[in-house]
Design an enzyme around this catalytic site. Structure first.
Site, PDB file in Angstrom:
ATOM      1  N   HIS A  45      50.879 -20.828  41.314  1.00  0.00           N
ATOM      2  CA  HIS A  45      52.032 -21.294  40.524  1.00  0.00           C
ATOM      3  C   HIS A  45      51.875 -22.758  40.131  1.00  0.00           C
ATOM      4  CE1 HIS A  45      54.741 -17.844  40.367  1.00  0.00           C
ATOM      5  NE2 HIS A  45      54.335 -17.540  41.596  1.00  0.00           N
ATOM      6  N   SER A  78      41.241   5.922  28.619  1.00  0.00           N
ATOM      7  CA  SER A  78      41.098   5.275  29.918  1.00  0.00           C
ATOM      8  C   SER A  78      41.293   6.313  31.001  1.00  0.00           C
ATOM      9  CB  SER A  78      42.142   4.173  30.102  1.00  0.00           C
ATOM     10  OG  SER A  78      42.178   3.805  31.477  1.00  0.00           O
ATOM     11  N   ALA A 135      47.834  -5.054  41.808  1.00  0.00           N
ATOM     12  CA  ALA A 135      47.618  -5.523  43.183  1.00  0.00           C
ATOM     13  C   ALA A 135      47.505  -7.039  43.209  1.00  0.00           C
ATOM     14  CB  ALA A 135      46.349  -4.892  43.761  1.00  0.00           C
ATOM     15  N   LEU A 137      45.248  -8.535  41.536  1.00  0.00           N
ATOM     16  CA  LEU A 137      43.814  -8.814  41.441  1.00  0.00           C
ATOM     17  C   LEU A 137      43.345  -8.831  39.987  1.00  0.00           C
ATOM     18  CD1 LEU A 137      42.659  -6.673  44.503  1.00  0.00           C
ATOM     19  CD2 LEU A 137      43.249  -9.103  44.426  1.00  0.00           C
ATOM     20  N   SER A 140      44.429  -6.645  34.577  1.00  0.00           N
ATOM     21  CA  SER A 140      44.758  -6.896  33.166  1.00  0.00           C
ATOM     22  C   SER A 140      43.679  -7.767  32.512  1.00  0.00           C
ATOM     23  CB  SER A 140      46.137  -7.536  33.029  1.00  0.00           C
ATOM     24  OG  SER A 140      46.247  -8.710  33.803  1.00  0.00           O
ATOM     25  N   ASP A 189      43.173 -16.035  35.144  1.00  0.00           N
ATOM     26  CA  ASP A 189      42.552 -14.718  35.343  1.00  0.00           C
ATOM     27  C   ASP A 189      41.394 -14.492  34.373  1.00  0.00           C
ATOM     28  OD1 ASP A 189      44.792 -14.695  36.872  1.00  0.00           O
ATOM     29  OD2 ASP A 189      45.824 -13.099  35.763  1.00  0.00           O
ATOM     30  N   TYR A 241      59.841 -15.543  37.309  1.00  0.00           N
ATOM     31  CA  TYR A 241      58.764 -16.430  36.865  1.00  0.00           C
ATOM     32  C   TYR A 241      59.324 -17.477  35.899  1.00  0.00           C
ATOM     33  CZ  TYR A 241      54.381 -17.699  34.451  1.00  0.00           C
ATOM     34  OH  TYR A 241      53.321 -18.378  33.892  1.00  0.00           O
TER      35      TYR A 241
HETATM   36  P1  ADP Z   1      47.290  -6.890  37.584  1.00  0.00           P
HETATM   37  O1  ADP Z   1      46.643  -7.668  36.499  1.00  0.00           O
HETATM   38  O2  ADP Z   1      47.697  -7.726  38.742  1.00  0.00           O
HETATM   39  O3  ADP Z   1      46.491  -5.713  38.021  1.00  0.00           O
HETATM   40  P2  ADP Z   1      49.200  -6.437  35.501  1.00  0.00           P
HETATM   41  O4  ADP Z   1      50.560  -5.866  35.493  1.00  0.00           O
HETATM   42  O5  ADP Z   1      48.987  -7.811  34.970  1.00  0.00           O
HETATM   43  O6  ADP Z   1      48.645  -6.297  36.990  1.00  0.00           O
HETATM   44  O7  ADP Z   1      48.228  -5.514  34.653  1.00  0.00           O
HETATM   45  C1  ADP Z   1      48.156  -4.129  34.902  1.00  0.00           C
HETATM   46  C2  ADP Z   1      48.222  -3.378  33.590  1.00  0.00           C
HETATM   47  O8  ADP Z   1      46.986  -3.566  32.858  1.00  0.00           O
HETATM   48  C3  ADP Z   1      48.348  -1.896  33.769  1.00  0.00           C
HETATM   49  O9  ADP Z   1      49.702  -1.515  33.941  1.00  0.00           O
HETATM   50  C4  ADP Z   1      47.754  -1.378  32.458  1.00  0.00           C
HETATM   51  O10 ADP Z   1      48.709  -1.449  31.417  1.00  0.00           O
HETATM   52  C5  ADP Z   1      46.658  -2.387  32.154  1.00  0.00           C
HETATM   53  N1  ADP Z   1      45.375  -1.903  32.682  1.00  0.00           N
HETATM   54  C6  ADP Z   1      44.648  -2.454  33.665  1.00  0.00           C
HETATM   55  N2  ADP Z   1      43.529  -1.739  33.916  1.00  0.00           N
HETATM   56  C7  ADP Z   1      43.541  -0.706  33.056  1.00  0.00           C
HETATM   57  C8  ADP Z   1      42.679   0.412  32.808  1.00  0.00           C
HETATM   58  N3  ADP Z   1      41.567   0.604  33.507  1.00  0.00           N
HETATM   59  N4  ADP Z   1      43.041   1.283  31.839  1.00  0.00           N
HETATM   60  C9  ADP Z   1      44.158   1.104  31.127  1.00  0.00           C
HETATM   61  N5  ADP Z   1      45.014   0.088  31.314  1.00  0.00           N
HETATM   62  C10 ADP Z   1      44.727  -0.814  32.258  1.00  0.00           C
HETATM   63 MG    MG Z   2      47.590  -9.257  35.400  1.00  0.00          MG
END
Ligand code: ADP
Ligand code: MG
Length: 398
Positions: A45, A78, A135, A137, A140, A189, A241
């Site tokens: 943050h 996907s 998670a 991690l 996104s 990220d 946030y």
């Molecule tokens: P984090 O980045 O912490 O995992 P976020 O909420 O920022 O969580 O991002 C997760 C989102 O990114 C998912 O809900 C989906 O929309 C997208 N995403 C991530 N990986 C994939 C994937 N392999 N296929 C499709 N969408 C994905």
């Molecule tokens: Mg994310």
């Protein structure tokens, strides 16, 4: 460690993405690209406060098999999305477009690169990932950056080969997430996914944009970084946030600086603040920025044993002053410490997601067992674990 979220080798990721591509589109792709998830060691943050953060790239990656098209059609599949297929036009991918959010993450970089004047047409892409979603991690950034690298090469944009170009790809991915998906993200990220070096943590200075590679090889000193995914997701709604961000920005503005990092005398400002919430939030930001500097100095000096208390202090500050922790994160952190970790803290935005523990390698199994038991006792979802190594940045894998 007996259990853990498995990571795939580059060959396996490429094989999975290629197979999915062939099943979906009946032909081979032009190539396969991968980009990693990340975990932030310290500096939470502070990215929107001009501060520094210190992520490493994970061995867990998202793989994209992609083929360029000569029209403007975009077809995406996907393995993890539901429904798993989307077909539309490149023109549908825009900030006010009516597209599923995963499509925004996957195709958003094509929009932002196009906005910058790059010529891009349509594409077919198959996405296969071993980065867990949500998670903390950064699945996104992994998907955005793998797509950006794939588009860069298939459309000959010439950005993926050096730091300057990769910084532009990173910025395009940030814009995709901010504008197309509408999710706030500060840039750590995407930088971690594209600009880290293997065996290093990336010290990212959000004030001047500088990047410094800091050697990070815990294995050499018998330590490990255990990531504990609590699988809890509380309302990390934009309200939480945005409210914290607004408080920080309001104090900075009142003090006549653009960001809290630029305060001349943070201690004096803190002493002057009368609003208790403002005091807490600013105290976290100012102290976290100092902790990152301490942490990096200790790493450079090879004083690994002294890193633990710095992680602990970061957690306390995030829990008590910034108020972004939750019961699951606190229990994971406290249990890890009680079972022999040198230090532990929540990582990422908070309200769920993952915590990290710095631990002697021979304590990893005991910690995972103890944390799993603590969650079980409370009737919470079983947590998931992985041992993080500072892996390579994104790139072409096949
Ligand atoms: P984090 O980045 O912490 O995992 P976020 O909420 O920022 O969580 O991002 C997760 C989102 O990114 C998912 O809900 C989906 O929309 C997208 N995403 C991530 N990986 C994939 C994937 N392999 N296929 C499709 N969408 C994905
Ligand atoms: Mg994310």
């Amino acid at each position: 460690m007996t259990t853990g979220i498995p990571s795939w080798s580059g060959e396996e990721g490429a094989r999975r993405a290629r197979e999915l591509f062939r099943e979906a589109f009946g032909t081979p792709p032009d190539g396969v690209w991968g980009a990693p998830g990340r975990v932030n060691l310290i500096g939470e943050h502070v990215d929107y406060n001009g501060g520094t953060c210190l992520p490493i790239a994970l061995p867990h990656r998202t793989y994209v098999a992609l083929r360029r098209r000569e029209d403007r059609v975009v077809r995406l599949v996907s393995a993890d999305a539901d429904p798993s297929r989307w077909e539309g036009s490149l023109d549908d991918v825009r900030p006010d477009g009516d597209i599923p959010s995963w499509v925004g993450y996957a195709a958003g970089p094509a929009w932002s690169l196009g906005q910058e004047g790059a010529y891009l047409g349509g594409f077919d892409a198959a996405i296969s990932s071993c980065v867990p979603w949500g998670a903390g991690l950064s699945s996104s950034a992994a998907i955005e950056c793998a797509m950006a690298l794939a588009l860069d090469e298939t459309y000959d944009l010439g950005l993926g080969g050096d730091t300057e170009g990769r910084s532009r790809l990173s910025a395009a991915c940030v814009r995709a997430e901010n504008d197309v998906v509408g999710a706030p993200t500060g840039g750590m990220d995407q930088a971690a996914a594209l600009l880290t070096e293997e065996g290093h943590a990336l010290l990212l200075d959000t004030l001047d944009g500088s990047l410094t590679q800091v050697p990070f090889d815990l294995g050499a000193v018998g330590l490990a970084l255990l990531v504990m995914d609590t699988r809890a997701k509380h309302a990390l709604n934009d309200g939480q946030y945005a409210a914290r961000r607004a408080t920080c920005e309001a104090v900075a503005a009142r003090e006549g600086v653009a960001t809290l990092r630029e305060l001349d005398d943070p201690a004096a400002v803190l002493a002057r603040l009368t609003d208790p919430v403002e005091q807490q939030r600013v105290r976290h930001v100012v102290s976290e920025i100092e902790r990152v500097a301490t942490f990096v100095d200790l790493l450079k000096a090879g004083e690994y044993d002294a890193l633990g208390p710095v992680l602990d202090a970061s957690h306390t500050s995030l829990r008590d002053d910034y108020e972004v922790s939750c019961d699951e994160l606190d229990v994971a952190v406290e249990t890890a410490r009680a079972t022999g970790a040198l230090g532990a803290r929540m990582t990422g935005g908070g309200f769920g997601g993952s915590a990290i523990a710095l631990t002697p390698v021979d304590k990893v199994d005991a910690i995972t067992a103890a944390v799993a038991a603590a969650f079980d006792e409370r009737g919470w979802n079983p947590p998931q674990f992985l041992v993080a190594l500072a892996a390579a940045p994104g790139g072409r894998v096949d």
